[in-house]
Design a protein around this motif. Sequence first.
Motif, PDB file in Angstrom:
ATOM      1  N   ASP A   1       0.843  -1.198   0.000  1.00 21.19           N
ATOM      2  CA  ASP A   1       0.000   0.000   0.000  1.00 21.19           C
ATOM      3  C   ASP A   1       0.879   1.248   0.000  1.00 21.19           C
ATOM      4  O   ASP A   1       2.107   1.158  -0.082  1.00 21.19           O
ATOM      5  CB  ASP A   1      -0.974  -0.017   1.182  1.00 21.19           C
ATOM      6  CG  ASP A   1      -0.276  -0.011   2.557  1.00 21.19           C
ATOM      7  OD1 ASP A   1       0.894   0.423   2.630  1.00 21.19           O
ATOM      8  OD2 ASP A   1      -0.916  -0.427   3.542  1.00 21.19           O
ATOM      9  N   GLU A   2       0.269   2.423   0.093  1.00 24.88           N
ATOM     10  CA  GLU A   2       1.009   3.680   0.003  1.00 24.88           C
ATOM     11  C   GLU A   2       2.000   3.858   1.145  1.00 24.88           C
ATOM     12  O   GLU A   2       2.982   4.598   1.018  1.00 24.88           O
ATOM     13  CB  GLU A   2       0.034   4.856  -0.035  1.00 24.88           C
ATOM     14  CG  GLU A   2      -0.803   4.913  -1.305  1.00 24.88           C
ATOM     15  CD  GLU A   2      -1.728   6.115  -1.337  1.00 24.88           C
ATOM     16  OE1 GLU A   2      -1.752   6.861  -0.329  1.00 24.88           O
ATOM     17  OE2 GLU A   2      -2.418   6.312  -2.359  1.00 24.88           O
ATOM     18  N   SER A   3       1.766   3.193   2.254  1.00 24.28           N
ATOM     19  CA  SER A   3       2.682   3.305   3.399  1.00 24.28           C
ATOM     20  C   SER A   3       3.790   2.268   3.363  1.00 24.28           C
ATOM     21  O   SER A   3       4.615   2.193   4.269  1.00 24.28           O
ATOM     22  CB  SER A   3       1.897   3.178   4.713  1.00 24.28           C
ATOM     23  OG  SER A   3       1.313   1.880   4.833  1.00 24.28           O
TER      24      SER A   3
END
Length: 306
Positions: A83-85
């Motif tokens: 994911d984006e993290s």
Amino acid sequence: MNVANFFFLIIPILIASFSSSHASIFTVTNNCPHPIWPGTLSGAGTPPLPTTGFRLESGQSIRIPSTPGWSGRIWARTGCNFDESGIGKCQTGDCGGRLECDGNGAAPPASLFEITVGIGDDKDFYDVSIVDGYNLPLVVVPRGVYGPCNATGCSYDLNLGCPKELQVVGGENGGVQGGVIACKSACEAFGLDQYCCSGQFSNPNTCHPSIYSSIFKHACPKAYSYAYDDGTSTFTCKAYDYTIVFCPDPNGSKGTTNETISTPPGMEDPADGEFIHLVSSSTILQVLPFSLVIINVFFIFINLFF
């Protein structure tokens, strides 16, 4: 201190600093038809590389600087989804479920490049290991400071001939749907001391190649196949660059790791390929040639005193 004394004092210091700071660059190339996510792990007592994990598209390369005395591993993960993290998971080679491995090693099975970079004039020690299993073909070609060095690795796709009891079957994103995406070691598959070189088999006199490690060794004669496979699998060199190629073309001209070569089989010289650059803490640092360092220091010296 007069000008002449200052000049002759600073130059030896700069020379000593340059000599002690010489270290290798790792040029990681993805020759696979799909993305990979290389990971890096530093050994005890050595600092992490500028990046510990990143995505590399098919056909891309990246240069990662090391430091004198650096010791550790580099491998490639497949079938990853983050994911984006940076949280997620990989089908093979996963390192704690994160894009940046941050001190976590590769979950087996995974093909590994292992190296200890020499300090000063000391040689580097390096190998390609499939002791923990195999997920991708991998060839490493060092470019020697004092002459040619031995290429090593495993250009053969072991997943194609992996015994059924060692197979890891995966899905999409870097693995054919329902196909074999990795090949376990016998140690991981069965957990027996005789395969793991542990217990009463924890020394080279009692731990010998198994039928499974012999299959790996036959296909990849220069790669580590079991714990005490040192004699034909560890190499030394003083190199300024180690080109680490995942999925080299085994059908390229002179495409075997039994030869000393300057360019990995089946691929262009990295100088002509597509390079990407890391950002933030992963920015690639380019080292100036020593002659330019001396020239710059000389002009600084002139500006200060004249």
